[in-house]
Write a protein that holds these residues in place. Structure first.
Motif, mmCIF file in Angstrom:
data_model
loop_
_atom_site.group_PDB
_atom_site.id
_atom_site.type_symbol
_atom_site.label_atom_id
_atom_site.label_comp_id
_atom_site.label_asym_id
_atom_site.label_seq_id
_atom_site.Cartn_x
_atom_site.Cartn_y
_atom_site.Cartn_z
ATOM 1 N N LEU A 136 0.868 -1.217 -0.100
ATOM 2 C CA LEU A 136 0.103 -0.053 -0.008
ATOM 3 C C LEU A 136 0.711 1.277 -0.181
ATOM 4 O O LEU A 136 1.950 1.286 0.840
ATOM 5 N N ILE A 137 0.627 2.209 -1.112
ATOM 6 C CA ILE A 137 1.273 3.392 -1.148
ATOM 7 C C ILE A 137 -0.008 4.324 -0.908
ATOM 8 O O ILE A 137 -0.807 4.146 -1.731
ATOM 9 N N GLU A 138 0.334 5.354 -0.316
ATOM 10 C CA GLU A 138 -0.425 6.695 -0.254
ATOM 11 C C GLU A 138 0.206 7.876 -1.084
ATOM 12 O O GLU A 138 1.383 8.245 -0.697
ATOM 13 N N ALA A 139 -0.533 8.207 -2.259
ATOM 14 C CA ALA A 139 -0.290 9.460 -2.985
ATOM 15 C C ALA A 139 -1.040 10.513 -2.417
ATOM 16 O O ALA A 139 -2.172 10.480 -2.215
ATOM 17 N N ARG A 140 -0.393 11.718 -2.457
ATOM 18 C CA ARG A 140 -1.243 12.843 -1.635
ATOM 19 C C ARG A 140 -0.487 14.242 -2.665
ATOM 20 O O ARG A 140 0.530 14.336 -2.629
ATOM 21 N N TRP A 141 -1.726 14.767 -2.863
ATOM 22 C CA TRP A 141 -1.527 16.285 -3.548
ATOM 23 C C TRP A 141 -1.939 17.152 -2.284
ATOM 24 O O TRP A 141 -3.202 17.125 -2.028
ATOM 25 N N MET A 142 -1.261 18.170 -1.959
ATOM 26 C CA MET A 142 -1.741 19.498 -1.252
ATOM 27 C C MET A 142 -1.846 20.560 -2.123
ATOM 28 O O MET A 142 -0.837 20.953 -3.054
ATOM 29 N N ILE A 198 -13.597 17.958 -9.449
ATOM 30 C CA ILE A 198 -12.311 18.359 -9.279
ATOM 31 C C ILE A 198 -11.979 18.251 -7.724
ATOM 32 O O ILE A 198 -13.022 17.883 -6.893
ATOM 33 N N PHE A 199 -10.806 18.313 -7.442
ATOM 34 C CA PHE A 199 -10.416 18.547 -6.051
ATOM 35 C C PHE A 199 -9.691 19.589 -5.764
ATOM 36 O O PHE A 199 -8.803 20.143 -6.323
ATOM 37 N N ARG A 200 -10.148 20.148 -4.451
ATOM 38 C CA ARG A 200 -9.343 21.327 -3.809
ATOM 39 C C ARG A 200 -8.739 20.677 -2.556
ATOM 40 O O ARG A 200 -9.116 19.941 -1.731
ATOM 41 N N GLN A 201 -7.740 21.589 -2.105
ATOM 42 C CA GLN A 201 -6.993 21.718 -0.631
ATOM 43 C C GLN A 201 -6.225 20.413 -0.691
ATOM 44 O O GLN A 201 -5.046 20.437 -0.496
ATOM 45 N N GLU A 202 -6.970 19.164 -0.838
ATOM 46 C CA GLU A 202 -5.918 18.002 -0.811
ATOM 47 C C GLU A 202 -6.710 16.827 -1.467
ATOM 48 O O GLU A 202 -7.875 16.701 -1.371
ATOM 49 N N LEU A 203 -5.771 16.015 -2.043
ATOM 50 C CA LEU A 203 -6.451 14.417 -2.583
ATOM 51 C C LEU A 203 -5.373 13.592 -2.344
ATOM 52 O O LEU A 203 -4.477 13.740 -2.292
ATOM 53 N N SER A 204 -5.921 12.699 -1.668
ATOM 54 C CA SER A 204 -5.283 11.468 -1.073
ATOM 55 C C SER A 204 -5.764 10.143 -1.724
ATOM 56 O O SER A 204 -6.823 9.892 -1.682
ATOM 57 N N LEU A 205 -4.535 9.479 -2.258
ATOM 58 C CA LEU A 205 -5.147 8.191 -3.005
ATOM 59 C C LEU A 205 -4.281 7.111 -2.416
ATOM 60 O O LEU A 205 -3.210 6.828 -2.504
ATOM 61 N N PRO A 206 -5.172 5.981 -2.182
ATOM 62 C CA PRO A 206 -4.435 4.752 -1.733
ATOM 63 C C PRO A 206 -4.287 3.949 -2.819
ATOM 64 O O PRO A 206 -5.018 3.836 -3.848
ATOM 65 N N LEU A 207 -2.893 3.599 -3.235
ATOM 66 C CA LEU A 207 -2.472 2.935 -4.236
ATOM 67 C C LEU A 207 -1.977 1.346 -3.971
ATOM 68 O O LEU A 207 -1.186 1.382 -3.095
ATOM 69 N N ARG A 208 -2.826 0.308 -4.484
ATOM 70 C CA ARG A 208 -2.350 -1.172 -3.840
ATOM 71 C C ARG A 208 -1.534 -1.363 -5.143
ATOM 72 O O ARG A 208 -1.598 -1.280 -6.239
ATOM 73 N N ILE A 209 -0.333 -2.048 -4.489
ATOM 74 C CA ILE A 209 0.746 -2.450 -5.369
ATOM 75 C C ILE A 209 1.257 -3.683 -5.215
ATOM 76 O O ILE A 209 1.469 -4.384 -3.941
ATOM 77 N N GLU A 210 1.528 -4.533 -6.208
ATOM 78 C CA GLU A 210 2.290 -5.647 -6.216
ATOM 79 C C GLU A 210 3.712 -5.494 -6.944
ATOM 80 O O GLU A 210 3.610 -5.209 -8.009
ATOM 81 N N ALA A 211 4.804 -5.606 -6.178
ATOM 82 C CA ALA A 211 6.097 -5.310 -6.823
ATOM 83 C C ALA A 211 7.146 -6.446 -6.603
ATOM 84 O O ALA A 211 7.023 -7.046 -5.571
ATOM 85 N N LYS A 212 8.068 -6.391 -7.536
ATOM 86 C CA LYS A 212 9.150 -7.524 -7.619
ATOM 87 C C LYS A 212 10.358 -6.905 -6.774
ATOM 88 O O LYS A 212 11.346 -7.843 -6.696
ATOM 89 N N ALA A 213 10.435 -5.508 -6.555
ATOM 90 C CA ALA A 213 11.599 -5.198 -6.199
ATOM 91 C C ALA A 213 11.506 -4.457 -4.657
ATOM 92 O O ALA A 213 10.116 -4.372 -4.307
ATOM 93 N N GLU A 214 12.284 -3.954 -4.066
ATOM 94 C CA GLU A 214 12.370 -3.078 -2.857
ATOM 95 C C GLU A 214 11.842 -1.659 -3.108
ATOM 96 O O GLU A 214 11.588 -1.107 -2.283
#
Length: 151
Positions: A52-58, A102-118
């Protein structure tokens, strides 16, 4: 006053390809009264747990991001699989795109990820505008994110 704003926005949209090609709006634009794109839309991403990665735009006051102009993908699609969905935004009647969210102030997105590396490099694409009439060209940013080990 609204007509002047409409004309300014239309003119900005027409001139964006030329300005972008000339390197004038690459995130360091110093147009009077407008923030550079990287200050209007501050992007960060962090792995919060395995998978799980959280991407956030302020988003600065007086600015907004378009929901339909968001795209996120691994730079190397063979190294990671990514799953995400943007939440519903604020309904907005845009003079060029019609009815959008549209998004104002903040946008937070959970990103589900399966990765083969660190770590994984993600490419973020987004576009936003200032209420005062400037629409930025589409932005592309790459972030390298260190992933926690799976337990």
């Amino acid at each position: 006053m609204r007509d002047l704003s409409s004309w300014r926005r239309l003119l900005a949209l027409l001139l964006l390809p030329l300005a972008a090609e000339a390197g004038l709006l690459d995130g360091r634009d110093r147009s009077p009264g407008f923030l550079p794109a990287d200050e209007a839309f501050v992007l960060d991403a962090l792995a919060v747990e395995a998978g799980l990665i959280e991407a956030r735009w302020m988003i600065a006051p007086g600015y907004y991001l378009y929901r339909h102009r968001l795209a996120i993908a691994p730079v190397d699609p063979e190294a990671a699989q990514l799953d995400w969905e943007a939440p519903a935004g604020e309904p907005y009647e845009d003079e060029h795109f019609g009815q959008v969210d549209i998004f104002r102030q903040e946008l937070s997105l959970p990103l589900r990820i399966e990765a083969k590396a660190e770590s994984v490099e993600l490419e973020f694409r987004y576009q936003g505008c200032a209420d005062a009439g400037l629409c930025y060209p589409p932005q592309t940013r790459r972030l390298l994110i260190t992933l926690p080990a799976a337990k």
